[in-house]
Design an enzyme around this catalytic site. Structure first.
Site, PDB file in Angstrom:
ATOM      1  N   GLU A  21      47.337  21.952 -35.107  1.00 32.74           N
ATOM      2  CA  GLU A  21      47.077  21.800 -36.764  1.00 32.74           C
ATOM      3  C   GLU A  21      45.730  22.334 -36.998  1.00 32.74           C
ATOM      4  O   GLU A  21      45.845  23.052 -38.330  1.00 32.74           O
ATOM      5  CB  GLU A  21      47.410  20.512 -37.132  1.00 32.74           C
ATOM      6  CG  GLU A  21      47.144  20.113 -38.594  1.00 32.74           C
ATOM      7  CD  GLU A  21      48.251  20.818 -39.212  1.00 32.74           C
ATOM      8  OE1 GLU A  21      49.556  20.368 -39.298  1.00 32.74           O
ATOM      9  OE2 GLU A  21      48.209  21.751 -40.031  1.00 32.74           O
TER      10      GLU A  21
ATOM     11  N   GLY B 174      24.201  29.244 -43.509  1.00 33.16           N
ATOM     12  CA  GLY B 174      25.080  28.814 -42.219  1.00 33.16           C
ATOM     13  C   GLY B 174      26.603  29.027 -42.355  1.00 33.16           C
ATOM     14  O   GLY B 174      27.150  28.538 -41.500  1.00 33.16           O
TER      15      GLY B 174
ATOM     16  N   LYS C  27      44.892  33.610 -37.931  1.00 34.33           N
ATOM     17  CA  LYS C  27      45.609  32.503 -38.502  1.00 34.33           C
ATOM     18  C   LYS C  27      46.829  33.024 -39.199  1.00 34.33           C
ATOM     19  O   LYS C  27      47.968  32.383 -39.241  1.00 34.33           O
ATOM     20  CB  LYS C  27      44.552  31.907 -39.626  1.00 34.33           C
ATOM     21  CG  LYS C  27      43.545  31.157 -38.918  1.00 34.33           C
ATOM     22  CD  LYS C  27      42.343  31.154 -39.866  1.00 34.33           C
ATOM     23  CE  LYS C  27      41.213  30.285 -39.480  1.00 34.33           C
ATOM     24  NZ  LYS C  27      40.074  30.439 -40.131  1.00 34.33           N
TER      25      LYS C  27
ATOM     26  N   GLY D 175      34.422  23.737 -40.845  1.00 28.50           N
ATOM     27  CA  GLY D 175      33.274  22.613 -40.739  1.00 28.50           C
ATOM     28  C   GLY D 175      33.858  21.629 -39.510  1.00 28.50           C
ATOM     29  O   GLY D 175      34.824  21.527 -39.159  1.00 28.50           O
TER      30      GLY D 175
END
Lengths: 405, 405
Positions: free
Chosen positions: A123, A181, A199, A297
């Site tokens: 996932e 970043g 993806k 993240g």
């Protein structure tokens, strides 16, 4: 259930943190908690909460029969492919955030999982923390998927948002993304679209049932987007977004592409700004559904991995029927044969364009030079359109961008 | 796998249509197709594709051991509760679109399913075709759910969109919704919030692990929203939306409410217009995720039912570990003790308001009467705020609406 984490970087350490900090909520759903027995990484992490679980030796995990569940967050295909295959063959469930691995070897690994009657779930590999693969596979299982497309890379979307909202040139926006970043020192995998391509392949493989390889998907990044085109988009009710896009064609083949698109403001995808991700799925029965959230993240991505780990632990002896078929080299239509509308900006004579193309929607921009001719074409095969554009006398194309319809 | 449909109205007939028209894609995922053996309805459907499957006798389905899977799309709790319970106890999987039944008897029915080792799934009961329950339960399983809220009723959202975009008074917008078939002749269950309340209960029960009853959730509809308040919202960067809202409080209790909210334009929920539904989930690890699509209608809702049916058929002997705990009458905090910001419109003296409330954000509207005082409060307990508002001299409250923060 005893588990292992392979790769203790941004995602892997997030998985460790969630299992630790949210142990209460996880325990409430499981009869037995998920306990990390090994963390595989070549680096040392002095003082880390899982320091005493660290190993540099993959065989420790492979040969420990107590370990039933592994989270692979290494990235890349070497040695992740070999490791994952051997773990699955050894009867261990594997969850992964590794889009490169799934896009390249998903079919082989899902088959290995099927043979061993274990789960291979990923996932986190698309949309980071955004739930998309499970909803697409399970909730929308009764639909023919007409289209699936989305903003799948936060770095490039951040750059495009800065270009759009603040008229910032590409190079400056990229430098800012690096400073914050959001972009790597070598940003090429993001900027040139390779990350989005992987993806897109995973979304297409799930949606259309055959393994789609990155090599099959024409991929263009955002390096060539000019502030001039952003200005035309803004003045005429469009956003410019880098999309991974696939559509089932009437021929049964699919149109799959990674490319910048002009996106009408009314489309939900146009609301996705900064580092967020958003994915639209169009099913023949459900119509349009949209998924949005943090596509990268540490904790958001780890949230998706942990969701998969809990699913494995909850149904440890119950393999989910999940997977897709083998590659078919002719399944993706040659892009020049696909139909689309295009935004075209060029220099030349508007009357020559009118004569050659007839019905096109001309776009205006305050203060534009008299010889700048900008328009949206009708839907046409790209090869045919290119031929017609090339045949216009005294017309020099400066930019051509696909339009989402 | 042999299956039955109970209730052959809007949703049930959509389920029949999808199973028939998309049999190819469903068969590709299952070893055995899903075949409808019975359709339970008291009405006749001459000429319908499933006419020869019709029965008026529930026992035909209950007593047929071949039938392993039932889609309940009857609505209401009588006789749906009794029928569903007996089917589950007889070892048949049941999927449902019936929010009233799940919100009222979900705990009992999930328990019956657990005892019989079968599935009771109801993705269609919240958000219609929008995948939300499975993502919430599975993909976000590693998160403490901080908040979950959404636009859960298309009829009221259509009316509010007309009031907002076209300054149409409530009564006129309702009449239009009825004319277009979006609202029932007796629209009270939609307008007064009962439908949203049921869906909110289901979201809260999944998110927080205890059965939340409609009776526990303070519910206010949209009847009292004035065009004047819509105008203030528009002029100050807000939408007005009817939300089902739940939030985990630090005390461990939850704040659950159905009410109109002022929604900041930046929130994804503000992008949901017309008959669409949208749901935001805030997890402690994943941050904010958003789900959007068609919350009602025959085929979108049936799409969710069919997704559940395929899941049951794919894993027929593998019950999903899915459910929640018993009621706890003290679990939902008394609303007057919950903290929130409010929009307040009243008549009186602005200086008296300033003196009583100090720091509030006054809102302006061109051409407003001098004695109209409108502001957004700081976050406060509702009971405390009400006391302070009541104590302001010469100030008459005309409207008070919660603000989404």
């Amino acid at each position: 259930m005893k588990a292992a984490i392979m790769g203790y970087g941004v995602v892997g350490s997030g998985v460790g943190k969630i299992l630790r900090e949210n142990a209460d909520i996880i325990a409430a759903k499981l009869e037995e908690p998920i306990e990390i027995k090994y963390v595989l990484d070549l680096r040392d992490f002095p003082g880390d909460a899982l320091e005493d679980k660290l190993t540099k030796n993959f065989e420790d995990i492979l040969n420990d029969d107590e370990v039933k569940l592994v989270c692979e967050a290494m990235g890349g295909t070497k040695p992740a492919y070999d490791f994952t295959k051997r773990l699955l063959e050894a009867g261990k469930h594997v969850v992964s955030s590794n889009k490169e691995l799934v896009a390249t070897y998903g079919f082989e690994l899902l088959n290995a999982a099927k043979k061993a009657n274990v789960n291979y779930l990923f996932e986190a590999s698309v949309g980071g923390g955004v739930p998309i693969l499970r909803p697409l596979w399970q909730c929308l299982a009764g639909n023919h998927i007409k289209k699936v497309y989305g903003i799948l890379n936060g770095t490039t979307n951040f750059i495009l948002t800065k270009m759009y909202n603040e008229d910032m040139p590409f190079e400056q926006a990229l430098a800012l993304a690096q400073e914050l970043g959001y972009a790597e020192k070598d940003p090429s995998a993001d900027i040139a679209g390779a990350d989005v391509c992987r993806k897109t392949c995973i979304l297409a493989s799930i949606s259309y049932g055959k393994h789609i390889d990155p090599a099959q998907v024409q991929t263009q990044g955002i390096e060539d987007i000019q502030i001039r085109d952003v200005a035309y988009a803004k003045a005429n009710g469009y956003e410019i977004k880098l999309l991974g896009y696939c559509e089932k064609l009437e021929s049964g083949k699919i149109d799959a592409i990674v490319s910048p698109f002009f996106v009408p403001k009314e489309n939900q995808i146009a609301t996705v700004s900064d580092v967020f991700n958003g994915i639209v799925v169009v099913g023949d029965m459900v119509d349009e559904v949209f998924f949005y959230g943090r596509g990268a993240g540490s904790l958001p991505t780890a949230s998706a991995c942990v969701g998969d780990m809990i699913d494995c632990a909850m149904h440890a002896d119950k393999r989910k029927n999940f997977g897709w078929g083998a590659r078919d080299k002719d399944f993706v239509e040659n892009h020049s044969a696909c139909q689309s509308r295009y935004y075209v900006r060029g220099t030349g004579d508007i009357n020559a364009v009118k004569k050659a193309l007839g019905e096109v929607a001309f776009l205006s921009l305050q203060g534009a030079p008299l010889d700048e001719v900008v328009f949206l074409t009708e839907a046409a095969q790209e090869s045919e359109l290119d031929a017609r554009l090339a045949a216009i006398e005294n017309f020099q194309i400066e930019a051509k961008i696909r339009v989402l319809t």
